[in-house]
Design a protein around this motif. Sequence first.
Motif, short mmCIF file in Angstrom:
data_model
loop_
_atom_site.label_atom_id
_atom_site.label_comp_id
_atom_site.label_asym_id
_atom_site.label_seq_id
_atom_site.Cartn_x
_atom_site.Cartn_y
_atom_site.Cartn_z
N GLN A 188 0.81 -1.23 0.00
CA GLN A 188 0.00 0.00 0.00
C GLN A 188 0.85 1.28 0.00
N TYR A 189 2.16 1.14 0.31
CA TYR A 189 3.03 2.32 0.35
C TYR A 189 3.92 2.44 -0.88
N VAL A 190 3.86 1.46 -1.77
CA VAL A 190 4.72 1.46 -2.96
C VAL A 190 3.86 1.71 -4.19
N LYS A 191 4.24 2.74 -4.96
CA LYS A 191 3.44 3.11 -6.14
C LYS A 191 4.16 2.78 -7.45
N ASP A 192 5.37 2.30 -7.37
CA ASP A 192 6.12 1.96 -8.58
C ASP A 192 6.73 0.57 -8.43
N SER A 193 7.82 0.34 -9.10
CA SER A 193 8.43 -1.00 -9.06
C SER A 193 9.56 -1.09 -8.02
N THR A 194 9.50 -0.26 -7.00
CA THR A 194 10.51 -0.30 -5.95
C THR A 194 10.51 -1.69 -5.29
N PRO A 195 11.68 -2.30 -5.13
CA PRO A 195 11.73 -3.61 -4.47
C PRO A 195 11.28 -3.49 -3.01
N PHE A 196 10.64 -4.51 -2.51
CA PHE A 196 10.14 -4.49 -1.14
C PHE A 196 11.25 -4.72 -0.11
N LEU A 197 12.30 -5.42 -0.54
CA LEU A 197 13.39 -5.73 0.38
C LEU A 197 14.67 -5.00 -0.01
N ALA A 198 15.46 -4.68 1.00
CA ALA A 198 16.79 -4.11 0.76
C ALA A 198 17.70 -5.21 0.21
N GLU A 199 18.80 -4.80 -0.39
CA GLU A 199 19.75 -5.78 -0.93
C GLU A 199 20.55 -6.46 0.17
N VAL A 200 20.71 -5.77 1.31
CA VAL A 200 21.50 -6.31 2.42
C VAL A 200 20.76 -7.46 3.07
#
Length: 198
Positions: A118-130
Amino acid sequence: MERASIFSIHTIISGENPEYIIINGRALDKITVGSKLYSLDTALDEKSCTVVAIDRNAEDVSSLGVMDFGTISIKTENELFLETQYLYGELVNKYIPTITFDQAKRMAQESAKEDLSQYVKDSTPFLAEVVLEGECCWFFFHNPDIEIPEYAWATRMLSVKAVSKKGDMNKTYNYSDDPIKLNDYLQTMSSYFKRKGT
């Protein structure tokens, strides 16, 4: 059988009495005066010591809770090898992983997607790479680029997915601002899964 870590050793102080050793560190599980601790992750009962005093914030106490920082005084009746980073507690069943890293990552991604979509409006990954790996689990972190509103305090606070190497998962705290505490917490969760056998 093997042992679960119970205390993270940060510094060792030489006391006046050679029978006693004073150790600063963090409890990875509850420790009380009288607890028996071991210096090696071994099924044998050798290399043990007994907690004779506990100090937290310059106050004598009878116990340390999980993740409490404090000083323990231990009495040893045999030679301890304290080159290790941890002291160990009770015997538990040998921990044998049953899932792969990729399976664990998919679990963490699905959980993060449920929490953050609900907070992501684009293709931003949900998890960090670390990703951090402990003996019995991995830590996956929410992507810090995702802005979570103040009112969603539980999602903000529990921004780490701790996935065990047997497929158990907990949403938990992020101590990334304190690398030592974060490492201790990774070990705490790893030992938690080991004791549970999950």
